[in-house]
Design a protein around this motif. Structure first.
Motif, mmCIF file in Angstrom:
data_model
loop_
_atom_site.group_PDB
_atom_site.id
_atom_site.type_symbol
_atom_site.label_atom_id
_atom_site.label_comp_id
_atom_site.label_asym_id
_atom_site.label_seq_id
_atom_site.Cartn_x
_atom_site.Cartn_y
_atom_site.Cartn_z
ATOM 1 N N VAL A 1 0.840 -1.197 0.000
ATOM 2 C CA VAL A 1 0.000 0.000 0.000
ATOM 3 C C VAL A 1 0.874 1.246 0.000
ATOM 4 O O VAL A 1 1.800 1.367 0.803
ATOM 5 C CB VAL A 1 -0.925 0.025 1.237
ATOM 6 N N THR A 2 0.558 2.179 -0.896
ATOM 7 C CA THR A 2 1.241 3.473 -0.897
ATOM 8 C C THR A 2 0.201 4.573 -0.732
ATOM 9 O O THR A 2 -0.795 4.620 -1.456
ATOM 10 C CB THR A 2 2.017 3.711 -2.198
ATOM 11 N N LEU A 3 0.434 5.421 0.258
ATOM 12 C CA LEU A 3 -0.405 6.586 0.501
ATOM 13 C C LEU A 3 0.228 7.789 -0.187
ATOM 14 O O LEU A 3 1.416 8.078 0.022
ATOM 15 C CB LEU A 3 -0.500 6.867 2.003
ATOM 16 N N TYR A 4 -0.546 8.489 -1.004
ATOM 17 C CA TYR A 4 -0.072 9.686 -1.682
ATOM 18 C C TYR A 4 -0.811 10.896 -1.118
ATOM 19 O O TYR A 4 -2.042 10.939 -1.137
ATOM 20 C CB TYR A 4 -0.326 9.585 -3.184
ATOM 21 N N GLU A 5 -0.069 11.870 -0.628
ATOM 22 C CA GLU A 5 -0.660 13.044 0.011
ATOM 23 C C GLU A 5 -0.121 14.320 -0.635
ATOM 24 O O GLU A 5 1.090 14.471 -0.820
ATOM 25 C CB GLU A 5 -0.352 13.034 1.505
ATOM 26 N N LYS A 6 -1.019 15.246 -0.989
ATOM 27 C CA LYS A 6 -0.596 16.483 -1.640
ATOM 28 C C LYS A 6 0.096 17.453 -0.679
ATOM 29 O O LYS A 6 0.915 18.268 -1.092
ATOM 30 C CB LYS A 6 -1.780 17.168 -2.309
#
Length: 434
Positions: free
Chosen positions: A26-31
């Motif tokens: 799982v990869t979380l991408y946050e701006k």
């Protein structure tokens, strides 16, 4: 299998913890930049009220005690009239149940820590989604170093009411959305501690109901309160000078002035936020790209159920994956089918609760009605349960809550007409028909 979660806020971080238990990458991408290392955005927190649905989700992965260690229980509403004494309304008939005040930033940071520790989870910040192919899972992110392109087997949009994932899905024709903006805005104010102590009762959610507008205040662990004004859109613009601000609050919120020394600065410098309900159809595309939480169905905050509902989404999706042996193509449509009626029900109830909070709670008739309702609950424990208790202190599906409360109110009206002795039989009959 690789899963990309766009949005490392409350829902995305919790979802990553649940998916990690499945052995997924799982990869979380946050701006945003990592919120744990910077300052919170001024005036944008809206303290959360975590209740049973949110706690249930946290318990399932062993985070409830750790995450909620600094939460403050609130057992009812404290009504602040313009004149006269304060008036406390208990949330439950037993007077011992509470919702829990916690700062959004503190909760987000705790969930990010938990996600970061989970096996198979990675988090990348300052990645803003600018492109998405919902059929292939190919994504483009704008970063400080330039465009980054990645692909995942499953893409989940947990990026809030202004979801970039939803925007991409709308753009490619996979979904349609409609945002029903409320003709109200919100602005945050602060009440600091005094002498290291709370200046208001920390065991209550404080409400200043003013007919067409209101203010609320929730306690914080540092013994301050975060206040939120909910006023008709455009009305904030009328107060442009310190004199106008102090004059208006002195007339309409007189007990705030002595305890809010930063009122003028907060009012002039904190932004005005917008409120609305997001309707999206469908929530998923091609069995591999989906929306969850506010990205799919944001609601107004007046029932304190936004985060609770989103956390319940995570539990529901986890169940669907269990029932489909981990098949995303089957689980995502099943998740939407099970949750849609419930999210529409709480959206409707949240709007109704706004009217109750701003217009009705100060009414003696409303207080008498609530006292009667609590009396019936004590008379018929487990058979008659108020809407507030079913929403906040149970995991009864929201759509079932709406149906049950309608029947209870109908039967209670009939019972009052027939005589108090008929109440028990009528309510028990309704329960048996559920």
């Amino acid at each position: 299998m690789t899963v990309a979660i766009v949005g490392a806020g409350l829902t995305g971080s919790l979802l990553a913890c649940f998916l990690a238990r499945r052995g997924l990458s799982v990869t979380l991408y946050e701006k945003r930049a990592d919120p744990r290392t910077g300052e919170a955005e001024r005036g944008r927190s809206i303290n959360l009220a975590i209740s049973e649905r949110g706690l249930d989700a946290l318990r399932r992965i062993g985070l409830d005690e750790e995450v909620m260690a600094d939460a403050l229980p609130m057992k009812g509403r404290m009504i602040h009239p313009v004149d006269g004494p304060l008036d406390f309304h208990s949330y439950s008939a037993s007077q011992d149940r509470a919702i829990n005040s916690i700062g959004r930033g503190a909760l987000n940071n705790a969930l990010l820590d938990a996600a970061e520790k989970a096996p198979g989870v990675s988090i990348v910040f300052e990645h803003r989604l600018v492109a998405l192919d919902s059929q292939t899972g190919a994504m483009g992110f704008e970063t400080p170093g330039g465009l980054v392109e990645v692909t995942a087997d499953v893409v989940l949009g947990a990026d809030g009411a202004g979801s970039a994932v939803r925007e991409q899905l709308v753009g490619d024709g996979s979904v349609v959305d409609d945002v029903d903006f409320l003709d109200y805005g919100y602005k945050e104010l602060s009440i600091p501690s005094a002498g290291g102590e709370f200046v208001l009762d920390p065991g209550a959610l404080h409400i200043w109901p003013r007919g067409t507008s209101m203010m609320i205040a929730l306690p914080n662990p540092d013994k301050s309160f975060t206040c939120t004004l909910f006023w008709p859109a455009g009305s904030f613009d009328a107060l442009t000078t310190p004199a106008l601000i102090l004059g208006y609050f002195g007339e309409h919120y007189p007990d705030l002035l002595p305890v809010a020394p930063t009122l003028v600065d907060d009012y002039l410098n904190n932004p005005v936020g917008v409120l609305g309900t997001v309707h999206t159809h469908p929530w998923q595309a091609h069995g591999r790209t989906a929306l969850i939480g506010d990205a799919a169905h944001a609601i107004v905050p007046f029932y304190g159920q936004g985060a609770n509902c989103a956390f319940e989404d995570v539990v529901a999706l986890d169940r669907c994956l269990n029932e489909t042996s981990g098949s995303w193509a089957r689980a995502l449509p099943l998740f939407e089918a099970r949750r849609r009626d419930n999210t529409e029900a709480i959206a409707e109830m949240a709007l109704a609760n706004f009217v109750e909070m701003r217009d009705k709670v100060a009414s003696p008739v409303f207080r008498l009605t609530k006292q009667l309702e609590h009396a019936v609950e004590r008379l018929l424990p487990g058979h008659y349960v108020s809407r507030y208790e079913l929403v906040s202190f149970s995991t009864t599906p929201y759509a079932e809550v709406r149906q049950r409360v309608r029947r209870q109110h109908q039967l209670l009206g009939v019972a009052v007409a027939l005589g108090v002795g008929a109440v028990g039989a009528l309510v028990r009959a309704a329960v048996r028909r559920r």
